[in-house]
Design an enzyme around this catalytic site. Structure first.
Site, PDB file in Angstrom:
ATOM      1  N   ASP A   1       0.812  -1.205   0.000  1.00 51.90           N
ATOM      2  CA  ASP A   1       0.000   0.000   0.000  1.00 51.90           C
ATOM      3  C   ASP A   1       0.853   1.266   0.000  1.00 51.90           C
ATOM      4  OD1 ASP A   1      -2.541   1.376   0.569  1.00 51.90           O
ATOM      5  OD2 ASP A   1      -1.574   1.833   2.477  1.00 51.90           O
TER       6      ASP A   1
ATOM      7  N   GLU B   1       1.038  -0.334  -5.129  1.00 54.81           N
ATOM      8  CA  GLU B   1      -0.062   0.615  -5.212  1.00 54.81           C
ATOM      9  C   GLU B   1       0.577   1.998  -5.197  1.00 54.81           C
ATOM     10  OE1 GLU B   1      -3.407   3.251  -3.712  1.00 54.81           O
ATOM     11  OE2 GLU B   1      -1.763   2.641  -2.438  1.00 54.81           O
TER      12      GLU B   1
HETATM   13  C1  GLC Z   1      -3.985   3.350  -0.117  1.00 51.84           C
HETATM   14  C2  GLC Z   1      -5.357   2.763   0.004  1.00 51.84           C
HETATM   15  C3  GLC Z   1      -6.291   3.800   0.518  1.00 51.84           C
HETATM   16  C4  GLC Z   1      -5.796   4.311   1.835  1.00 51.84           C
HETATM   17  C5  GLC Z   1      -4.367   4.789   1.722  1.00 51.84           C
HETATM   18  C6  GLC Z   1      -3.759   4.995   3.063  1.00 51.84           C
HETATM   19  O1  GLC Z   1      -3.943   4.328  -1.073  1.00 51.84           O
HETATM   20  O2  GLC Z   1      -5.766   2.256  -1.219  1.00 51.84           O
HETATM   21  O3  GLC Z   1      -7.582   3.281   0.642  1.00 51.84           O
HETATM   22  O4  GLC Z   1      -6.593   5.356   2.255  1.00 51.84           O
HETATM   23  O5  GLC Z   1      -3.549   3.851   1.099  1.00 51.84           O
HETATM   24  O6  GLC Z   1      -3.474   3.782   3.689  1.00 51.84           O
HETATM   25  C1  GLC Z   2      -3.432   6.966  -2.002  1.00 50.15           C
HETATM   26  C2  GLC Z   2      -3.517   7.128  -3.460  1.00 50.15           C
HETATM   27  C3  GLC Z   2      -4.426   8.267  -3.835  1.00 50.15           C
HETATM   28  C4  GLC Z   2      -5.740   8.055  -3.154  1.00 50.15           C
HETATM   29  C5  GLC Z   2      -5.511   7.995  -1.679  1.00 50.15           C
HETATM   30  C6  GLC Z   2      -6.746   7.835  -0.876  1.00 50.15           C
HETATM   31  O1  GLC Z   2      -2.717   8.028  -1.549  1.00 50.15           O
HETATM   32  O2  GLC Z   2      -2.225   7.347  -3.966  1.00 50.15           O
HETATM   33  O3  GLC Z   2      -4.649   8.361  -5.179  1.00 50.15           O
HETATM   34  O4  GLC Z   2      -6.582   9.090  -3.487  1.00 50.15           O
HETATM   35  O5  GLC Z   2      -4.670   6.942  -1.384  1.00 50.15           O
HETATM   36  O6  GLC Z   2      -7.717   7.087  -1.443  1.00 50.15           O
END
Ligand code: GLC
Ligand code: GLC
Length: 651
Positions: free
Chosen positions: A284, A326
């Site tokens: 993540d 991600e």
């Molecule tokens: C990733 C997850 C998102 C979350 C963020 C912080 O982007 O997909 O749902 O809010 O990380 O952990």
């Molecule tokens: C992560 C992703 C971003 C997303 C966020 C919360 O930071 O990189 O694109 O908007 O999580 O969902």
């Protein structure tokens, strides 16, 4: 020369290795350690080489890998060997994924087992279960605020339930993907509690500061992820009497990877989940792993070094396990997560294709493929042994993360175009049937992202509520068109649970005080299994969508050129409403499929002469693998109905 330094360090480490390790049969482990240690040492030294305790930390690192290897179940060790032999196994077109919340899709992990046949019916054989590690009762960012990395949250079930599920999935040749949240912990994690109590060892696990001096310096160049609900990047902790870095929400404390102890702890966590039977680990927010004053603290070179080191270490202990990055970042940055400066993927084998996702939404809103074609033209080529995760929707919001330069080249003015897209997808624009919600609007920068379910975003909710049959047909066609793109583009398609039966926005989050301020919950539904039953009744929306996707999945699995070996060629055609690309067999040039997609609400024509190297086909010479019919060709002009696509092969 440099190899010799690493040889001698490795010899010292092995000489001092604890008896619980050296007594075991570790042949495969030592082979892999030998092969990878030069790289591991190089990376570890680059990150932590200037510390006086470097050698002890290196010793700990190797012992961590060894202990986890000893604990790795034999069945998984066997799988590791098989996957090493067939190391391109995951590039095959047979893999089709779905992401879901265990409590939204089923009741819990145990109940998931009863639903495995649903995936098989659809053709899904890779399931990404969103975070299930222990997290706080109230707000936990959908499980991304973890309070114990080794315990399954009781709302999902137990570790045993997970192991059983993994075993059952393995027996059905399905892959299990799990989340490991590397960037931060919940403020209820034991490490955070200890830091709060004043333990300096654990304060060093995070970025904590006595005064605002350093936080203020960081803030000068850092951005904000959740500007509305969690402005700024630091939070004052009353009990600790210190500021702590919290890039995401206030209860998510960023881990400090300047500290090798943090790296080793998190590697241990990764290997722990690998040993529970996860085939794939979704890492993540990897872009955020390294924080440096004066930078945005995203995509730093060291973040790549950390991931490379994680991969090299994981290859020693659990080489069959893949990583998904991600990293929802600029197109030019994303591909670096396959391995910055590498030839073969050596960070994460798989990365979210957020660029394609956002571009597809642009095509929906504009009803043309101008920016889609332009953006894909500039998508950097992947490394070998790397693949995309192609998706339309996921649990997060849609960010319009494409490049301004591409927007200009497509003939738009960037700011106005982004405004239009937000207005269109949130239904503020005249004639738009989309029902998205603006997410994380930043009034300082004018930025906004978008929440909403696939069906509601393409106008299905509007159509049902207003009884507009024509709009309903268009919405269903768009859903299938978008799915046809992720199924043929090259990479692993990742469906999002509920989308396969046209699940609409779910407003129930508004009644939950822990969710009301985060409208991403509008598209994190509870599956309605009665609605899902309708997938068996021809004439229903559920049937149209489910059977449409199912059919495409079946066909995808039969078409070898849909495997991902960087075997896609974009075809620039005169008609801006069409997105056209060819998928080919690198070894056999006449083995190919031409994908033609029409994003417009009117039928479109494609002059086949425009398709260099294809060209000159008359009626009867092309076959559409999807409809199993010949497409309409008139005087060398191919006709594509509105919101439709072809997967064409020469007869
Ligand atoms: C990733 C997850 C998102 C979350 C963020 C912080 O982007 O997909 O749902 O809010 O990380 O952990
Ligand atoms: C992560 C992703 C971003 C997303 C966020 C919360 O930071 O990189 O694109 O908007 O999580 O969902």
């Amino acid at each position: 020369m440099y190899e010799q330094i690493s040889h001698s360090l490795l010899n010292d480490i092995l000489n001092q290795i604890k008896p619980d390790i050296y007594k075991k049969d570790l042949r495969h482990f030592y082979t892999r350690l030998g092969a990878n240690f030069y790289a591991i040492h190089g990376l570890f030294a680059k990150l932590y080489g200037n510390r006086p305790d470097f050698d002890q930390q290196a010793q700990k690192l190797v012992e961590t890998m060894a202990r986890k290897y000893i604990k790795r179940p034999d069945e998984l060790k066997q799988l590791d060997l098989e996957r090493e032999r067939d190391h391109n196994w995951f590039l095959h077109q047979k893999w089709v994924g779905m992401a879901l919340y265990v409590n939204g899709f089923a009741e819990d992990l145990k109940d998931m087992q009863d639903h495995l046949s649903y995936f098989q019916e659809l053709g899904v054989n890779l399931v990404h279960i969103m975070p299930i590690m222990k997290c706080p009762k109230g707000q936990s960012d959908g499980g991304y605020a973890v309070s114990d990395f080794r315990e399954v949250d009781e709302r999902a079930g137990t570790l045993e339930d997970l192991q059983n599920l993994a075993k059952e999935m393995r027996s059905r040749e399905m892959l299990l993907a799990l989340d490991v949240v590397l960037n931060h912990t919940s403020d209820e994690h034991e490490w955070a509690e200890k830091a709060r109590e004043g333990d300096p060892t654990y304060q060093d696990y995070y970025y904590t500061f006595e005064s605002r001096n350093i936080p203020d310096m960081f803030e000068e160049s850092m951005l904000e992820v959740f500007p509305e609900t969690a402005p700024g990047n630091f939070t004052w902790d009353e009990k600790m009497q210190r500021w702590v870095m919290t890039v995401f929400n206030h209860n998510q404390w960023d881990l400090n990877y300047n500290n090798p102890a943090v790296f080793i702890e998190m590697l241990d966590v990764i290997l722990y989940w690998a040993n529970q039977g996860a085939d794939i680990l979704r890492l993540d927010a990897v872009a955020f792993l390294w924080k440096k004053l004066g930078s945005t603290c995203q995509n730093e070179h060291e973040a790549h070094l950390i991931l490379q080191l994680m991969k090299d270490c994981c290859q020693v202990t659990a080489p069959g396990v893949l990583f998904i990055a991600e990293a929802i970042v600029a197109p030019s940055e994303v591909t670096k997560y396959f391995g910055e400066d590498a030839v073969i993927a050596k960070e994460c084998e798989i990365a979210y294709n957020a660029t394609l996702m956002a571009l597809l939404w642009d095509a929906v809103a504009t009803k043309n493929a101008k920016l889609l074609t332009q953006g894909i033209k500039n998508l950097p080529v992947k490394l070998e042994r790397a693949t995309w995760l192609n998706y339309i929707r996921c649990h997060d919001d849609i960010g319009l993360g494409f490049d301004d330069k591409d927007i200009i080249q497509a003939g738009y003015e960037p700011q106005a175009h982004r405004r239009f897209l937000i207005d269109y997808l949130t239904g503020r624009f005249d004639n738009s049937h989309a029902r998205g919600l603006p997410f994380a609007e930043n009034f300082k920068t004018g930025d906004s992202r978008i929440s909403g379910s696939l069906a509601s975003l393409v106008g299905l909710q509007y159509a049902i509520e207003s009884g507009d049959i024509e709009a309903q047909e268009s919405a269903v066609k768009l859903i299938l068109l978008l799915n046809s793109m992720i199924l043929s583009f090259g990479g692993i398609p990742l469906l999002y649970y509920g989308d396969e039966i046209g699940t609409l926005n779910d407003d129930s989050y508004l009644d939950d005080p822990d969710k009301v301020n985060d409208n991403r919950w509008v598209h994190r539904p509870q599956i309605d299994w009665e609605k899902a039953q309708k997938r068996h009744s021809p004439g229903t929306i559920e049937y149209e969508i489910f059977s449409g996707i199912k059919k495409m999945i079946t066909i995808r699995k039969e078409i070898n050129v849909f495997a991902d070996f960087n075997n896609r060629e974009l075809v620039d055609v005169g008609n801006p409403n069409l997105f056209v690309f060819s998928r080919f067999n690198p070894q056999k040039s006449n083995d190919r499929v031409l994908v033609v997609a029409n994003f417009n609400d009117k039928p479109q024509k494609l002059d086949l002469e425009d398709v260099t190297s294809w060209g000159s086909y008359a009626q009867g010479q092309l076959f559409d693998l999807h409809t199993r019919q010949q497409p309409e060709i008139y005087n060398n002009t191919l006709v594509i109905p509105s919101f439709s696509f072809y997967w064409l092969r020469e007869m």
